[in-house]
Design a protein around this motif. Sequence first.
Motif, short mmCIF file in Angstrom:
data_model
loop_
_atom_site.label_atom_id
_atom_site.label_comp_id
_atom_site.label_asym_id
_atom_site.label_seq_id
_atom_site.Cartn_x
_atom_site.Cartn_y
_atom_site.Cartn_z
N VAL A 36 0.83 -1.20 0.00
CA VAL A 36 0.00 0.00 0.00
C VAL A 36 0.87 1.26 0.00
N GLY A 37 1.93 1.25 0.79
CA GLY A 37 2.83 2.39 0.83
C GLY A 37 3.50 2.65 -0.50
N ALA A 38 3.95 1.58 -1.15
CA ALA A 38 4.60 1.75 -2.46
C ALA A 38 3.61 2.30 -3.49
N ILE A 39 2.38 1.81 -3.45
CA ILE A 39 1.37 2.32 -4.38
C ILE A 39 1.07 3.79 -4.08
N ALA A 40 1.00 4.16 -2.80
CA ALA A 40 0.72 5.54 -2.43
C ALA A 40 1.85 6.48 -2.88
N VAL A 41 3.09 6.04 -2.71
CA VAL A 41 4.22 6.87 -3.15
C VAL A 41 4.18 7.04 -4.66
#
Length: 88
Positions: A36-41
Amino acid sequence: MSKPDLSSDEAVARYRAELRAVGRSQRLAGFALVVVGAIAVWASTRAGDMAQAVQMGGYAALAAGWALMIAAIFLRTRYHRRRMREMN
């Protein structure tokens, strides 16, 4: 918790399954947060006015995810060492 019996291939397979179960929920939650963090970044480049907030949220999710995964590794290692001490 009984002493692990590692005398046969079946017993080793059972112990490995037991060991994999230790910290499983933390590991899976950590992995989900990292994704989720990678997608958000990545998505922060398209977020317009909210780009900085989305990016910071993504980095926070990445940090929390990695912390959970490291904690799960620590739990599994500690469990394994304790079980191996029981053998001696």
